[in-house]
Design an enzyme around this catalytic site. Structure first.
Site, PDB file in Angstrom:
ATOM      1  N   CYS A 155     -24.146 -64.957  21.389  1.00 45.58           N
ATOM      2  CA  CYS A 155     -23.412 -63.707  21.433  1.00 45.58           C
ATOM      3  C   CYS A 155     -22.147 -63.832  20.588  1.00 45.58           C
ATOM      4  O   CYS A 155     -21.536 -64.910  20.530  1.00 45.58           O
ATOM      5  CB  CYS A 155     -23.046 -63.367  22.880  1.00 45.58           C
ATOM      6  SG  CYS A 155     -22.208 -61.768  23.080  1.00 45.58           S
ATOM      7  N   ASP A 156     -21.766 -62.754  19.953  1.00 41.17           N
ATOM      8  CA  ASP A 156     -20.497 -62.718  19.237  1.00 41.17           C
ATOM      9  C   ASP A 156     -19.830 -61.367  19.500  1.00 41.17           C
ATOM     10  O   ASP A 156     -20.512 -60.339  19.573  1.00 41.17           O
ATOM     11  CB  ASP A 156     -20.699 -62.908  17.738  1.00 41.17           C
ATOM     12  CG  ASP A 156     -19.392 -63.213  17.033  1.00 41.17           C
ATOM     13  OD1 ASP A 156     -19.022 -64.403  16.985  1.00 41.17           O
ATOM     14  OD2 ASP A 156     -18.718 -62.276  16.558  1.00 41.17           O
TER      15      ASP A 156
END
Length: 204
Positions: free
Chosen positions: A86-87
């Site tokens: 995830c970013d």
């Protein structure tokens, strides 16, 4: 009962067949993934978070989440491995606010966000040997106007240098300063849990 609902109800049991790896050092993501009921290992990523400057913000977060898994060699992991990356970024207008470099950078970011609505976007990639999917989530957040003293207090006491946009919604600044949120609170924390749950339900 529609198949996706049946899978959703059974997900926590079915996911035990996988060895889950979280490609993130973020303590918030670890907390949220554990809160969803999953056992997992943290897998550090060692890729530079650089993206083409022609990408719109929603594509930036998807690109970066994919990038975190780009060096995975399945030969080095169990057959049943499942990877989650995830970013998260903060977007004010068309400007992307990433992690601040120092106190002054954090102050500048928060000063820009003070009294304004901004977007928080997260890109999620889920990958197994036979399945790969990427999506993004977006929340709108409105801060009240802060005094300089409030911003300095927050930065000096909470040191938000590992957080996009220089703030953590679960910290003091979120308690005293958020007027409203449209979208997922957990996305603003750094992991859009509802989107992740749906993506995991869709693994065949």
């Amino acid at each position: 009962m529609p198949p996706i609902q049946k899978m959703s109800i059974m997900l926590l049991e079915e996911i035990r067949d996988y060895k889950i790896y979280l490609a993130s050092q973020s303590p918030r993501r670890r907390e949220l993934l554990a809160g969803m009921g999953f056992d997992f290992e943290v897998m550090p990523t060692h890729v530079p978070e650089i993206y083409p400057d022609t990408l719109p913000p929603a594509e930036v977060v998807k690109y970066l989440s994919q990038l975190k898994l780009s060096t995975i060699d399945f030969e080095n992991f169990p057959e049943n491995s499942l990877f989650i990356a995830c970013d998260t970024i903060v977007v004010l207008g068309d400007k992307i606010l990433e992690k601040p470099e120092n106190e002054e950078d954090a102050f500048k970011m928060l000063k820009e966000l003070s009294g304004k609505e901004h977007a928080v976007m997260s890109g999620l990639t889920v990958m197994t040997r036979t399945h790969r999917a990427t999506r993004h989530a977006e929340s709108q957040v409105k801060f009240r106007a802060f005094t300089d003293e409030e911003l300095r207090y927050y930065i000096q006491n909470y040191k938000p240098f590992d957080k996009a946009g220089a703030y953590g919604i679960q910290e003091w600044i979120g308690y005293v300063g958020i007027e409203y949120i449209h979208g997922s609170f957990y996305n603003v924390m750094g992991l859009p849990t509802q989107v992740l749950w749906q993506m995991l339900c869709e693994i065949e």
